[in-house]
Design a protein around this motif. Structure first.
Motif, PDB file in Angstrom:
ATOM      1  N   LEU A 165      33.209  48.816  38.628  1.00 51.86           N
ATOM      2  CA  LEU A 165      32.544  49.621  39.661  1.00 51.86           C
ATOM      3  C   LEU A 165      32.757  51.106  39.392  1.00 51.86           C
ATOM      4  O   LEU A 165      31.795  51.895  39.494  1.00 51.86           O
ATOM      5  CB  LEU A 165      33.083  49.249  41.040  1.00 51.86           C
ATOM      6  N   ILE A 166      33.950  51.514  39.025  1.00 55.46           N
ATOM      7  CA  ILE A 166      34.222  52.929  38.743  1.00 55.46           C
ATOM      8  C   ILE A 166      33.434  53.391  37.528  1.00 55.46           C
ATOM      9  O   ILE A 166      32.846  54.484  37.542  1.00 55.46           O
ATOM     10  CB  ILE A 166      35.756  53.145  38.534  1.00 55.46           C
ATOM     11  N   PHE A 226      48.227  31.811  39.559  1.00 50.43           N
ATOM     12  CA  PHE A 226      47.122  31.987  40.503  1.00 50.43           C
ATOM     13  C   PHE A 226      47.027  33.441  40.957  1.00 50.43           C
ATOM     14  O   PHE A 226      45.939  34.034  40.961  1.00 50.43           O
ATOM     15  CB  PHE A 226      47.329  31.064  41.707  1.00 50.43           C
ATOM     16  N   MET A 227      48.152  34.034  41.330  1.00 49.73           N
ATOM     17  CA  MET A 227      48.142  35.432  41.796  1.00 49.73           C
ATOM     18  C   MET A 227      47.737  36.377  40.663  1.00 49.73           C
ATOM     19  O   MET A 227      47.034  37.357  40.890  1.00 49.73           O
ATOM     20  CB  MET A 227      49.525  35.824  42.331  1.00 49.73           C
ATOM     21  N   PHE A 228      48.185  36.096  39.434  1.00 50.17           N
ATOM     22  CA  PHE A 228      47.809  36.931  38.301  1.00 50.17           C
ATOM     23  C   PHE A 228      46.299  36.895  38.078  1.00 50.17           C
ATOM     24  O   PHE A 228      45.673  37.936  37.864  1.00 50.17           O
ATOM     25  CB  PHE A 228      48.533  36.459  37.032  1.00 50.17           C
ATOM     26  N   ILE A 229      45.702  35.718  38.144  1.00 51.30           N
ATOM     27  CA  ILE A 229      44.252  35.601  37.917  1.00 51.30           C
ATOM     28  C   ILE A 229      43.478  36.321  39.016  1.00 51.30           C
ATOM     29  O   ILE A 229      42.525  37.060  38.729  1.00 51.30           O
ATOM     30  CB  ILE A 229      43.839  34.115  37.820  1.00 51.30           C
ATOM     31  N   ILE A 230      43.883  36.131  40.273  1.00 50.32           N
ATOM     32  CA  ILE A 230      43.200  36.819  41.374  1.00 50.32           C
ATOM     33  C   ILE A 230      43.327  38.330  41.216  1.00 50.32           C
ATOM     34  O   ILE A 230      42.347  39.080  41.382  1.00 50.32           O
ATOM     35  CB  ILE A 230      43.768  36.350  42.740  1.00 50.32           C
ATOM     36  N   GLY A 231      44.520  38.808  40.889  1.00 53.24           N
ATOM     37  CA  GLY A 231      44.726  40.250  40.684  1.00 53.24           C
ATOM     38  C   GLY A 231      43.898  40.780  39.535  1.00 53.24           C
ATOM     39  O   GLY A 231      43.318  41.872  39.621  1.00 53.24           O
ATOM     40  N   PHE A 232      43.825  40.014  38.441  1.00 53.29           N
ATOM     41  CA  PHE A 232      43.042  40.433  37.279  1.00 53.29           C
ATOM     42  C   PHE A 232      41.562  40.560  37.639  1.00 53.29           C
ATOM     43  O   PHE A 232      40.896  41.521  37.247  1.00 53.29           O
ATOM     44  CB  PHE A 232      43.230  39.441  36.134  1.00 53.29           C
ATOM     45  N   VAL A 233      41.045  39.607  38.393  1.00 55.76           N
ATOM     46  CA  VAL A 233      39.631  39.656  38.796  1.00 55.76           C
ATOM     47  C   VAL A 233      39.368  40.877  39.681  1.00 55.76           C
ATOM     48  O   VAL A 233      38.366  41.584  39.495  1.00 55.76           O
ATOM     49  CB  VAL A 233      39.234  38.346  39.523  1.00 55.76           C
ATOM     50  N   ILE A 234      40.247  41.162  40.619  1.00 52.01           N
ATOM     51  CA  ILE A 234      40.057  42.314  41.518  1.00 52.01           C
ATOM     52  C   ILE A 234      40.107  43.617  40.730  1.00 52.01           C
ATOM     53  O   ILE A 234      39.248  44.496  40.897  1.00 52.01           O
ATOM     54  CB  ILE A 234      41.108  42.286  42.643  1.00 52.01           C
ATOM     55  N   VAL A 235      41.106  43.780  39.864  1.00 51.50           N
ATOM     56  CA  VAL A 235      41.233  45.011  39.073  1.00 51.50           C
ATOM     57  C   VAL A 235      40.028  45.184  38.150  1.00 51.50           C
ATOM     58  O   VAL A 235      39.499  46.297  38.002  1.00 51.50           O
ATOM     59  CB  VAL A 235      42.559  44.990  38.271  1.00 51.50           C
TER      60      VAL A 235
END
Length: 88
Positions: A79-80, A64-73
């Motif tokens: 955006l950049i 779960f944390m990996f998927i959330i982190g992947f989406v944010i990154v």
């Protein structure tokens, strides 16, 4: 109702009962029954749940944390790239 007064729905069929001392063939267990038995054995061997534990499944928490982190990154990277190319 006595044994002499069986209706047609209650009469035993000859295919269901063994004749002349034959043993009935055991019914094969379905996949669901085998799975349920294995699951029951595994759960019986587990320790009881501890009080106060909110999220006990470590691997699921990691995924779960990996998927959330992947989406944010990914969102930040897109955006950049958009800002660098002049898109708005």
């Amino acid at each position: 109702m006595t044994g002499d007064q069986l209706t047609t729905d209650e009469q035993p069929t000859t295919g269901d009962q063994p004749t002349s001392g034959e043993q009935p063939t055991p019914r094969k267990k379905s996949y669901e029954e085998k799975f349920a038995e294995r699951l029951a054995k595994r759960q019986a061997g587990r320790a009881p749940l501890k009080e106060g534990k909110v999220f006990e499944h470590g691997p699921a928490k990691f995924v779960f944390m990996f998927i959330i982190g992947f989406v944010i990154v990914t969102h930040v990277a897109i955006l950049i790239v958009m800002m660098a190319s002049g898109m708005r």
